[in-house]
Design an enzyme around this catalytic site. Structure first.
Site: not given
Length: 511
Positions: A20, A82
């Site tokens: 992941h 962000r």
């Protein structure tokens, strides 16, 4: 931009992952063919835009979805408010500086003012980001982080290649680029990601989030073959050539009765401190190396004569590279030389550079400023140095930034600044207070519980006003306290901010 106006920069895909964690990023997503007309692509983007508008989102953001290609179902996972590491592939295909846009939005600019009130055209090219990590893969699938000192770090450049902390470019160019990557000193995953890109399924985009795990054995074996080939054909060959180039035999010179003095660690040869024909004694400083932002002195292991200097100032050396050759008559490079050095010590003379430092520091003492001290005592106050001596344990104070002076060299003579603006008006450092009380009756602790950070303003320097380097010293001390929690003793006496720091006049702020 916080008004409800939203613009998107299309999409990117990160299906090639390991546990992941993203390994390869591609923009736009190759799983969604048809460009801007792909229905699923537009549904996903519309969902992201709708969420951003609903909350009047302000800033750059990445909205992540999980896609099932067979059914074209997609599921919202999270929004990252962000900039992300993967933003570079989007920049490469949209030609938009996302970092600058984010900062301008934060400063209050609107999308209309930035020329982003119209849709961004769909990319006409593809960009690939490859992450290179300092890690080593084991046959059982485990990954071990690696560390070390880089002796080489050579990444490809040129049209279509961008290097930040990783390279990303069209797939064929990415594969070619990886073959030219040279990173020595630590194990990396370069061969592993190169092997991934060479698999047929990756070339055909038949991948998913578990692809790396399912094909790990095949990828590992292919990466191992690339690593072995690279070691034999490139790394070892370059190291061999480097050592050959450092050998005097290559230049046709013969060095009878001489032995080599080699670099004890990789680094930059700042300066060779001796000359050919010069006699040296055991322990004599012969060269200065810089490695890991620190300077390392190379000493002569024994008495001898410098026969030949091989490496020049400014050379980048690997560990074991020859710096110079010393005469070796009568076993001159044996332990005997060290014994001779002990028996025949120097005459006690202070080195010129050390003498200069001692003289500079003597100007910081109160006795070097008698008139300022007289005025201070006439006002009924102790000097900053006197307060310091009364406060800390004798010999425990480690001063920081003691050579700083006011930032006025553009208008004031340096010698005058050294005499009148010692420490730039503030004494900072670390020491212990009442260590005998804390440490008595118990085993000495490290660090000592008596340690404290100290900040003492010096009113005798420009009335204790705060200048540029004064502030830099405070910043360094406060950061150190946050990283190493301890009490701070601060003697605050001064006149506030200091105008007229002329050395800063040439500094401008862009934006």
């Amino acid at each position: 931009d916080g008004t409800g106006a939203v613009v998107h920069f299309w999409d990117r895909e990160c299906s090639i992952q390991r546990r992941h964690q993203k390994v390869i990023e591609i923009a736009p997503s190759p799983t969604l063919p048809g460009g801007a007309k792909n229905v699923t692509r537009n549904r996903i983007i519309d969902a992201a835009v709708k969420m951003a508008k609903h909350i009047t989102y302000k800033s750059l953001g990445t909205f992540e979805f999980l896609l099932l290609p067979d059914t074209e179902e997609f599921f919202f996972m999270e929004a990252n408010p962000r900039i992300q590491v993967e933003h570079t592939v989007t920049e490469a295909v949209t030609f938009c500086d996302l970092v600058a846009i984010q900062l301008q939005i934060a400063a209050g600019a609107s999308l209309r003012q930035l020329g982003l009130d119209k849709p961004v055209p769909f990319p006409s090219t593809t960009s690939i980001q490859v992450r290179l990590n300092a890690e080593q893969f084991m046959a059982d699938g485990t990954v071990v982080a690696t560390s070390g000192s880089l002796s080489s770090f050579d990444l490809p450049t040129g049209f279509g290649v961008r290097v930040d902390t990783s390279a990303h470019a069209p797939r064929e160019l990415a594969r070619a680029s990886l073959r030219h990557v040279v990173i020595r000193g630590v194990e990396t995953n370069t061969c592993f990601v190169r092997a991934i890109l060479d698999l047929g399924e990756v070339l055909q985009n038949k991948v998913h989030t578990q692809f790396v795990e399912e094909r790990f054995s095949e990828i590992y074996e292919l990466a191992a073959s690339y690593r072995s080939q690279s070691e034999k054909e490139h790394i070892e060959q370059q190291r061999h050539e480097a050592h050959q180039a450092a050998s005097p035999e290559i230049t046709g010179q013969s060095i009878p009765d001489a032995e080599s003095l080699r670099a004890p660690l990789p680094g930059l040869l700042v300066k060779v401190l001796v000359k050919e024909g010069q006699s040296v004694r055991a322990g004599h400083e012969v060269a200065l190396l810089e490695s890991m932002k620190m300077e390392h002195v190379v000493h002569s292991p024994a008495d001898g004569v410098v026969k030949l200097i091989v490496s020049k100032d400014g050379s980048v050396l690997s560990e074991g590279d020859v710096i110079l050759y010393l005469s070796s008559g009568d076993g001159i490079l044996s332990q005997t030389g060290m014994e001779k050095a002990t028996e025949h010590d120097d005459d006690g003379a202070v080195r010129p550079d050390l003498q200069s430092l001692l003289e500079r520091r003597s100007l910081q003492a109160d006795k070097a400023r008698p008139e300022a001290v007289r005025r201070r005592r006439a006002a009924g106050f102790l000097t900053a140095r006197e307060n310091l001596a009364l406060l800390v344990d004798k010999g425990s104070f480690m001063e920081w930034g003691d050579l700083a002076v006011a930032a006025r060299q553009a208008v004031v003579d340096e010698d005058e600044l050294i005499k009148r603006t010692s420490n730039d008006g503030v004494i900072t450092g670390w020491g212990t207070i009442n260590a005998a009380i804390f440490d008595s009756g118990a085993e000495m602790a490290f660090p000592s519980p008596a340690r404290c950070a100290l900040c003492i303003y010096d009113y005798m320097v420009l009335a204790g006003t705060q200048g540029f380097f004064h502030h830099r010293k405070l910043d360094r001390l406060f950061r150190s306290i946050l990283a190493n929690p301890a009490p701070l003793v601060l003697y605050a006496e001064g006149g506030g901010g200091r105008p007229g720091e002329h050395d800063l006049a040439a500094i401008s702020i862009s934006g």
